[in-house]
Design a protein around this motif. Structure first.
Motif, PDB file in Angstrom:
ATOM      1  N   GLY A 170       0.804  -1.210   0.000  1.00 15.60           N
ATOM      2  CA  GLY A 170       0.000   0.000   0.000  1.00 15.60           C
ATOM      3  C   GLY A 170       0.836   1.258   0.000  1.00 15.60           C
ATOM      4  O   GLY A 170       1.952   1.278   0.533  1.00 15.60           O
ATOM      5  N   VAL A 171       0.282   2.321  -0.600  1.00 15.05           N
ATOM      6  CA  VAL A 171       0.933   3.632  -0.618  1.00 15.05           C
ATOM      7  C   VAL A 171      -0.159   4.687  -0.598  1.00 15.05           C
ATOM      8  O   VAL A 171      -1.251   4.478  -1.156  1.00 15.05           O
ATOM      9  N   ASP A 172       0.084   5.828   0.065  1.00 16.50           N
ATOM     10  CA  ASP A 172      -0.943   6.867   0.096  1.00 16.50           C
ATOM     11  C   ASP A 172      -0.398   8.192  -0.422  1.00 16.50           C
ATOM     12  O   ASP A 172       0.785   8.322  -0.765  1.00 16.50           O
ATOM     13  N   THR A 173      -1.268   9.181  -0.486  1.00 18.12           N
ATOM     14  CA  THR A 173      -0.924  10.467  -1.084  1.00 18.12           C
ATOM     15  C   THR A 173       0.000  11.301  -0.208  1.00 18.12           C
ATOM     16  O   THR A 173       0.485  12.342  -0.652  1.00 18.12           O
ATOM     17  N   TRP A 174       0.242  10.891   1.031  1.00 18.01           N
ATOM     18  CA  TRP A 174       1.221  11.578   1.877  1.00 18.01           C
ATOM     19  C   TRP A 174       2.621  11.010   1.688  1.00 18.01           C
ATOM     20  O   TRP A 174       3.571  11.515   2.271  1.00 18.01           O
ATOM     21  N   GLY A 175       2.728   9.929   0.915  1.00 13.32           N
ATOM     22  CA  GLY A 175       4.017   9.294   0.712  1.00 13.32           C
ATOM     23  C   GLY A 175       4.276   8.133   1.644  1.00 13.32           C
ATOM     24  O   GLY A 175       5.348   7.521   1.595  1.00 13.32           O
ATOM     25  N   ALA A 176       3.309   7.805   2.498  1.00 14.12           N
ATOM     26  CA  ALA A 176       3.454   6.649   3.374  1.00 14.12           C
ATOM     27  C   ALA A 176       3.317   5.371   2.562  1.00 14.12           C
ATOM     28  O   ALA A 176       2.586   5.317   1.572  1.00 14.12           O
ATOM     29  N   TRP A 177       4.018   4.324   2.984  1.00 15.15           N
ATOM     30  CA  TRP A 177       3.886   3.045   2.309  1.00 15.15           C
ATOM     31  C   TRP A 177       4.005   1.911   3.314  1.00 15.15           C
ATOM     32  O   TRP A 177       4.535   2.079   4.412  1.00 15.15           O
ATOM     33  N   PHE A 198       5.306  -7.454   8.555  1.00 14.85           N
ATOM     34  CA  PHE A 198       5.001  -6.201   7.859  1.00 14.85           C
ATOM     35  C   PHE A 198       6.078  -5.170   8.144  1.00 14.85           C
ATOM     36  O   PHE A 198       6.839  -5.272   9.115  1.00 14.85           O
ATOM     37  N   TYR A 199       6.116  -4.172   7.283  1.00 11.81           N
ATOM     38  CA  TYR A 199       6.931  -2.986   7.509  1.00 11.81           C
ATOM     39  C   TYR A 199       6.131  -1.786   7.019  1.00 11.81           C
ATOM     40  O   TYR A 199       5.479  -1.842   5.973  1.00 11.81           O
ATOM     41  N   GLU A 200       6.177  -0.684   7.791  1.00 15.48           N
ATOM     42  CA  GLU A 200       5.446   0.526   7.406  1.00 15.48           C
ATOM     43  C   GLU A 200       6.317   1.754   7.609  1.00 15.48           C
ATOM     44  O   GLU A 200       6.994   1.885   8.641  1.00 15.48           O
ATOM     45  N   ASP A 201       6.297   2.618   6.624  1.00 16.86           N
ATOM     46  CA  ASP A 201       6.926   3.932   6.716  1.00 16.86           C
ATOM     47  C   ASP A 201       5.798   4.945   6.589  1.00 16.86           C
ATOM     48  O   ASP A 201       5.211   5.097   5.520  1.00 16.86           O
ATOM     49  N   GLY A 202       5.457   5.631   7.687  1.00 15.18           N
ATOM     50  CA  GLY A 202       4.241   6.429   7.732  1.00 15.18           C
ATOM     51  C   GLY A 202       4.465   7.920   7.588  1.00 15.18           C
ATOM     52  O   GLY A 202       5.562   8.440   7.804  1.00 15.18           O
ATOM     53  N   ALA A 203       3.394   8.602   7.225  1.00 14.80           N
ATOM     54  CA  ALA A 203       3.381  10.061   7.107  1.00 14.80           C
ATOM     55  C   ALA A 203       1.923  10.507   7.199  1.00 14.80           C
ATOM     56  O   ALA A 203       1.004   9.715   7.006  1.00 14.80           O
ATOM     57  N   ASN A 204       1.721  11.795   7.485  1.00 13.42           N
ATOM     58  CA  ASN A 204       0.364  12.348   7.472  1.00 13.42           C
ATOM     59  C   ASN A 204       0.420  13.840   7.199  1.00 13.42           C
ATOM     60  O   ASN A 204       1.451  14.366   6.753  1.00 13.42           O
ATOM     61  N   HIS A 205      -0.683  14.540   7.484  1.00 12.59           N
ATOM     62  CA  HIS A 205      -0.785  15.953   7.128  1.00 12.59           C
ATOM     63  C   HIS A 205       0.002  16.871   8.049  1.00 12.59           C
ATOM     64  O   HIS A 205       0.181  18.049   7.740  1.00 12.59           O
ATOM     65  N   ARG A 206       0.476  16.376   9.175  1.00 11.21           N
ATOM     66  CA  ARG A 206       1.157  17.238  10.133  1.00 11.21           C
ATOM     67  C   ARG A 206       2.573  17.578   9.648  1.00 11.21           C
ATOM     68  O   ARG A 206       3.234  16.776   8.986  1.00 11.21           O
ATOM     69  N   ALA A 208       5.524  17.737  10.977  1.00 10.24           N
ATOM     70  CA  ALA A 208       6.751  17.063  11.414  1.00 10.24           C
ATOM     71  C   ALA A 208       6.566  15.579  11.677  1.00 10.24           C
ATOM     72  O   ALA A 208       7.430  14.962  12.276  1.00 10.24           O
ATOM     73  N   PHE A 209       5.459  14.993  11.236  1.00  9.86           N
ATOM     74  CA  PHE A 209       5.198  13.604  11.609  1.00  9.86           C
ATOM     75  C   PHE A 209       5.978  12.619  10.747  1.00  9.86           C
ATOM     76  O   PHE A 209       6.080  12.775   9.531  1.00  9.86           O
ATOM     77  N   ASP A 210       6.508  11.566  11.401  1.00  6.12           N
ATOM     78  CA  ASP A 210       7.040  10.416  10.675  1.00  6.12           C
ATOM     79  C   ASP A 210       6.883   9.184  11.543  1.00  6.12           C
ATOM     80  O   ASP A 210       6.737   9.262  12.762  1.00  6.12           O
ATOM     81  N   LEU A 211       6.902   8.035  10.902  1.00  5.16           N
ATOM     82  CA  LEU A 211       6.639   6.773  11.574  1.00  5.16           C
ATOM     83  C   LEU A 211       7.365   5.651  10.858  1.00  5.16           C
ATOM     84  O   LEU A 211       7.342   5.576   9.627  1.00  5.16           O
ATOM     85  N   GLN A 212       8.023   4.804  11.624  1.00  9.69           N
ATOM     86  CA  GLN A 212       8.565   3.554  11.104  1.00  9.69           C
ATOM     87  C   GLN A 212       8.200   2.456  12.104  1.00  9.69           C
ATOM     88  O   GLN A 212       8.482   2.584  13.300  1.00  9.69           O
ATOM     89  N   ARG A 213       7.556   1.406  11.597  1.00 12.49           N
ATOM     90  CA  ARG A 213       7.242   0.279  12.461  1.00 12.49           C
ATOM     91  C   ARG A 213       7.276  -1.019  11.668  1.00 12.49           C
ATOM     92  O   ARG A 213       7.060  -1.020  10.454  1.00 12.49           O
ATOM     93  N   TRP A 214       7.565  -2.097  12.367  1.00 14.14           N
ATOM     94  CA  TRP A 214       7.588  -3.393  11.723  1.00 14.14           C
ATOM     95  C   TRP A 214       7.322  -4.486  12.746  1.00 14.14           C
ATOM     96  O   TRP A 214       7.474  -4.280  13.959  1.00 14.14           O
ATOM     97  N   GLY A 215       6.883  -5.631  12.245  1.00 18.99           N
ATOM     98  CA  GLY A 215       6.583  -6.740  13.130  1.00 18.99           C
ATOM     99  C   GLY A 215       6.777  -8.068  12.428  1.00 18.99           C
ATOM    100  O   GLY A 215       6.673  -8.169  11.199  1.00 18.99           O
ATOM    101  N   LEU A 216       7.038  -9.077  13.221  1.00 17.86           N
ATOM    102  CA  LEU A 216       7.278 -10.422  12.716  1.00 17.86           C
ATOM    103  C   LEU A 216       6.629 -11.390  13.696  1.00 17.86           C
ATOM    104  O   LEU A 216       6.900 -11.338  14.894  1.00 17.86           O
ATOM    105  N   ASN A 217       5.756 -12.279  13.202  1.00 21.02           N
ATOM    106  CA  ASN A 217       5.007 -13.173  14.087  1.00 21.02           C
ATOM    107  C   ASN A 217       4.919 -14.581  13.492  1.00 21.02           C
ATOM    108  O   ASN A 217       3.975 -14.909  12.778  1.00 21.02           O
ATOM    109  N   PRO A 218       5.912 -15.453  13.757  1.00 24.78           N
ATOM    110  CA  PRO A 218       5.801 -16.858  13.360  1.00 24.78           C
ATOM    111  C   PRO A 218       5.007 -17.647  14.406  1.00 24.78           C
ATOM    112  O   PRO A 218       5.130 -17.407  15.612  1.00 24.78           O
TER     113      PRO A 218
END
Length: 691
Positions: A170-177, A198-206, A208-218
């Motif tokens: 997924g990708v959005d208009t703020w550049g998050a993917w 999963f891995y996510e690189d986030g952004a929004n309308h604010r 200075a906002f940024d986000l990086q998160r990831w998870g692994l669940n076997p």
């Protein structure tokens, strides 16, 4: 390195060869061949009673978000999900955690995974979730302390009986993917494994906002006849900007600064690292006797630092403060149940008896921000500008700092009987006893506090079924919250002697399966909360004088109107107010973040096998930002849309558009001057592969 590894694993899920997929839906007896499509309706659950029970037979409101709903609406957080759940509001959580207001009760800790406590303050993800459950009303009989307004339980994915390959990009208009993978593989007739990542690189309308998160669940499942053992491990990381929104002005959110970040973009950071091990054992002992154990060990490391507004804007100025907070916690919980299904003549029973043991060890540290190189100033005025220019601050020793070490020991026993008196009357009677012992050491002063609470939590319900597909019910339940609070931070020499807060719930309702795929539920409730803390007549004394009442009505419709046409609709009328005058608020004060009216609708209609449309509408009435009742969050209505396109067998594209009409709104807050701003119109493109 970790991010690159996860990215590669997720892409492998997308590129894996196709195979026939055939799985049995967990809550129905339907065999689905091809891409799984369970729809929006959930027929049964074990969470509400700890036994397999049809929802129509549960004397309690239970709201669900199925995996298909989560995917259709592209929901990535609990904040997103609660917009469509009547009687709930996602609080801001100071920009560093999930926080909820359910039926007027605010909590940072009423979160569970597969029925086991997950109470550290952080933002959770749905990458490994099969469904989300919101169980309304006090739930101590099932979940233990807290849960005064309700609890949120994530039911996680486990290995399937057949091969499955899934992936999302997924990708959005703020550049998050975001990229995610889901692989399930039987290794034999006995052993199966599954991997979600999963891995996510986030952004929004604010600004200075940024986000990086990831998870692994076997996870791994071992099945021997009708017995099963599931083992799992999860590693999850989340790091993001700590964003506490905007201040107020003249009793309303500050206008014209929707995107302005009122913090320090370099230092306002929050992060969490979670490692969890889980075990689930189901063992039939006889034809009508079953043993079950659920255990979870979790290690959490959480931090956040923030500079934030603390006063309203007046004459172009407001004041700010700063601090940092670190929490390290280890949770160990184990639950053991015996489920017995005897009959005494024409009367059927489902008897649950069991125990729960737990230990939570926590070290928390708060350091106050000081302004000026050598001064002791902890609050300074600043000029309102856009972009905001934050003042420099340092975190050092001084007044207001704390370092606490705590250990909570939990031992509980419970018994419950679900009694069927023929085809038309069912009774539910349960009782739980918790012994909750908390030891707290103030590592700065050396003071040691200890308290043990003995908590009795009853539950009684009656279900009348005039016909097989409809029920009327009434119920009573009680929960307690020790005076140490959600996170064990408030136990001191004054609160150590205070009785726990008590929540008493009275609920009546009706449920109707209009069709096998569509359910309507209606509920009326009242929750009385007593033993809340307040300042006493002597300076520094704390006494028990507070009381609160929440009451309301909820209506929910979810399921399928026809083949390829799913919907969820909700309506809530509610009122929550302080009923006893305290130093904090006089009687009649409205409880914050409780809008008197909420309404929501989400529907997906597939016009053909290749093309579908989605539409969502949410309305939230006005509410106050804090118990001061000085700042009002205005009512708002937001419209969302979606387009679904089947590209090939097993591959779908969808576009979700949020806030179609670009409405300006303020969805939630933490205090009078930490107010979240709603985002403008935005679109998200997602490719989903299921083989």
């Amino acid at each position: 390195m970790r991010s690159n590894l996860l990215f590669a694993i997720s892409l492998l899920a997308l590129a894996a060869p196709a195979s026939a997929f055939e799985a049995e839906v967990a809550d129905a007896t339907i065999i689905v061949t091809g891409v799984r499509d369970p729809g929006y309706k959930i027929a049964s659950t074990e969470s509400a009673t700890r036994t397999p029970t049809s929802l129509i037979d549960v004397p309690q409101t239970v709201d669900f978000l199925s995996r298909q709903r989560i995917d259709d609406q592209a929901l990535l957080s609990i904040t997103d999900a609660l917009r469509y759940i009547p009687g709930t509001v996602a609080a801001q959580g100071e920009g560093n955690r999930d926080q909820t207001v359910i039926r007027g009760s605010n909590s940072t800790a009423d979160f569970f995974v597969d029925g086991l406590r997950d109470d550290v303050q952080y933002f959770r993800d749905f990458y490994n979730v099969e469904r989300l459950e919101i169980l309304k009303g006090p739930n101590a009989m099932i979940f233990g302390r807290g849960g005064g307004g309700g609890v949120i339980n994530r039911v996680t994915k486990t290995p399937l009986d057949t091969e499955f390959r899934g992936g999302d990009l997924g990708v959005d208009t703020w550049g998050a993917w975001r990229v995610a993978g889901d692989i399930s593989q039987p290794l034999s007739h006995v052993v199966g494994v599954r991997l979600n990542a999963f891995y996510e690189d986030g952004a929004n309308h604010r600004q200075a906002f940024d986000l990086q998160r990831w998870g692994l669940n076997p996870t791994a499942a071992i099945k021997l006849g009708s017995s099963s053992l599931v083992l799992g491990y999860e590693h999850f990381e989340d790091e993001r900007t700590t964003d506490r929104g905007i201040p107020s002005a003249d009793g309303r959110p500050l206008q014209g600064f929707r995107d302005t970040f009122f913090g320090d973009s370099d230092r306002n950071r929050a992060g969490v690292n979670v490692d969890a091990l889980t075990l689930s054992l189901d063992l039939p002992l006889t034809e009508n006797l079953r043993l079950r154990n659920r255990s979870r060990f979790a290690d959490y490391d959480k931090f956040y630092t923030n500079l934030f507004p603390v006063t309203p804007v007046t004459s172009g100025q407001f004041s700010v403060e700063a601090y940092s907070d670190i929490t390290a916690r280890e949770n160990l919980f184990t639950q053991t149940d015996l489920i017995w299904t005897p009959r005494t003549g024409s009367i059927g029973h489902v008897i649950l008896a069991g125990f729960e043991l737990g230990r939570q060890s926590t070290v928390s540290q708060r350091r106050v921000g000081f302004f000026g190189e050598t001064g002791t100033v902890t609050r300074v005025p600043v000029i309102l500008t856009d972009p905001f220019v934050p003042p420099a601050f340092s975190l050092r020793d001084g007044p207001g700092n704390r370092i606490n070490a705590s250990r909570a020991n939990i031992a509980a026993v419970f018994v419950q009987d679900q009694i069927s008196l023929g085809d038309h009357v069912q009774l539910l009677v349960g009782l739980r006893h918790d012994q909750f012992t908390l030891d707290v050491t103030n590592r700065l002063s050396g003071a040691v506090f200890q308290r043990t609470d003995s908590l009795w939590s009853p539950r009684v319900g009656v279900v009348l079924k005039p016909v097989e597909n409809a029920s009327l019910y009434g119920s009573f339940s009680r929960s307690y919250l020790p005076q140490s609070g959600d996170q064990f931070t408030s136990l001191d020499v004054t609160t150590a002697a205070l009785e726990p807060e008590r929540f008493q719930n009275y609920e009546a309702g009706a449920k109707w399966d209009i069709t096998p795929a569509l359910n309507l539920s209606v509920a009326l409730y009242r929750i009385d909360r007593t033993n809340t803390r307040a300042a006493g007549p002597v300076a520094g004394q704390i006494v028990l004088t507070g009381a609160q009442r929440s009451e309301g009505a909820e209506v929910s419709l979810q399921g399928a109107l026809a083949k390829g046409w799913n919907l969820q609709a909700g309506l809530a009328l509610q009122s929550a107010e302080i009923r006893t005058t305290t130093a904090a608020a006089p009687a009649g004060t409205k409880v914050p973040l409780v809008p008197e009216f909420q309404a929501s609708l989400w529907t997906r209609h597939d016009l053909s096998e290749q093309f579908g449309l989605g539409l969502g509408i949410t309305h939230q009435g006005a509410s106050f930002t804090s118990v001061s009742n000085r700042v009002l969050l205005p009512a708002y209505t937001r419209l969302d849309g979606a387009v679904f396109l089947k590209l090939t067998d097993g591959l779908q594209a969808q576009i979700n558009i949020e806030n179609l009409f670009n409405t300006g709104y303020f969805p939630t807050a933490h205090t009078d001057n930490n107010i979240s701003t709603g985002g403008p119109r935005a679109a998200r493109l997602t490719l989903r592969a299921r083989y």
